[in-house]
Enzyme design. Sequence first.
Site, mmCIF file in Angstrom:
data_model
loop_
_atom_site.group_PDB
_atom_site.id
_atom_site.type_symbol
_atom_site.label_atom_id
_atom_site.label_comp_id
_atom_site.label_asym_id
_atom_site.label_seq_id
_atom_site.Cartn_x
_atom_site.Cartn_y
_atom_site.Cartn_z
ATOM 1 N N ASP A 231 8.732 3.016 -10.664
ATOM 2 C CA ASP A 231 9.068 1.609 -10.433
ATOM 3 C C ASP A 231 7.774 0.872 -10.103
ATOM 4 O O ASP A 231 7.396 0.739 -8.944
ATOM 5 C CB ASP A 231 10.079 1.506 -9.285
ATOM 6 N N HIS A 232 7.085 0.408 -11.150
ATOM 7 C CA HIS A 232 5.745 -0.154 -11.001
ATOM 8 C C HIS A 232 5.676 -1.601 -11.466
ATOM 9 O O HIS A 232 6.388 -2.007 -12.387
ATOM 10 C CB HIS A 232 4.739 0.670 -11.803
ATOM 11 N N ASN B 258 1.289 -1.917 -6.424
ATOM 12 C CA ASN B 258 2.504 -2.632 -6.811
ATOM 13 C C ASN B 258 2.955 -3.662 -5.794
ATOM 14 O O ASN B 258 3.529 -4.695 -6.156
ATOM 15 C CB ASN B 258 3.638 -1.618 -7.025
ATOM 16 N N GLY C 103 5.507 3.344 -0.730
ATOM 17 C CA GLY C 103 4.894 2.453 -1.693
ATOM 18 C C GLY C 103 3.399 2.599 -1.859
ATOM 19 O O GLY C 103 2.727 3.362 -1.157
ATOM 20 N N GLU C 104 2.865 1.821 -2.820
ATOM 21 C CA GLU C 104 1.429 1.756 -3.086
ATOM 22 C C GLU C 104 0.990 0.301 -3.152
ATOM 23 O O GLU C 104 1.718 -0.561 -3.658
ATOM 24 C CB GLU C 104 1.073 2.444 -4.418
ATOM 25 N N GLY D 21 4.627 15.525 4.934
ATOM 26 C CA GLY D 21 4.373 16.452 6.029
ATOM 27 C C GLY D 21 5.551 16.516 6.978
ATOM 28 O O GLY D 21 6.586 15.867 6.776
#
Length: 330
Positions: free
Chosen positions: A38-39, A111, A107-108, A174
């Site tokens: 989803d970008h 985007n 997220g990133e 983690g």
Amino acid sequence: MPTRFGYTLMTEQAGPKELVRYAVGAEEVGFDFEVSSDHYFPWLSAQGHAPYAWSVLGAVAHATERVDLMTYVTCPTIRYHPAIIAQKAATMQLLADGRFTLGLGAGENLNEHVVGEGWPAVADRQAMLAEAIEIIRALHTGDLVDFRGEYFQVDAARIWDLPDTVPIGVAVSGTQGIERFGPHAEHMIAVEPNRDLVDHWNGHADTSTIGVGGRAIAQIPICWDRDRDAAVARAHDQFRWFSGGWDVNADLRTTAGFAAATQYVRPEDVAESIPCGPDLDAIVDAVRPYWEAGFTDVALVQIGGGSQHEFLDATAKPLLDRLRSAASGG
């Protein structure tokens, strides 16, 4: 629970109509599930695409009949408000007749920066994700929701078209992520074949049990081609960003940033981390650590939009046969 193998609808490397055709082809050759990125941006300009994933998934839900569908993954905090995600996920589940799982992550920057709300520090992003899941779960009860949180506000919202359930998968890297998000999701999403993640998830008193209802879902890039040199070149051109690791990839802002960050990555470096070429046994060996670590689901990313038809027509079925035989101990 036998290992399931999935196909990735890589929105960064194909247009919307092509993605729907690939989805149908992947179901026909026997993939168990399909995941969609989803970008808003591709990782690198060479990939060249970024259609709206939710429109594509709606079309895929109507064009397919059997495969499970999933976002891998959606960020419900900046580009999308969690109340909107709750509505979209409910609609998708109805269109898919119960085959949809909502995959969520923090997220990133690539985007999320596009709406001009900035890019929070990682601790804030995780806190926002936890609050967003709380909102989505509340709206999926069908009740009228008013919410005042640290990051989000919801005023008298209700989902009117609601399925029986929308399972949630959450991306973790983690044990802290498992502690925070595991109790609020049915499934675990992770990018590395780490047995400790599976064991920690299963050892938590308030999580599902992976392998007994709960799933551990991973994704791995491959670059099949009849010509190994062509495969290595294509993987380097379109997927060298993968070498950066998620700590770096989450913070870069544009395709130019990814190009600059990966300018010294060599084709041979990419070939060491991604199986390239016609050798199906090499692909099986690359996937093997995931089922050995206890992962129940592994989605393949075939690199290169132009390679999908040949991959699906010529290679996917024998590859799936080998993967299933190996995963079952055959």
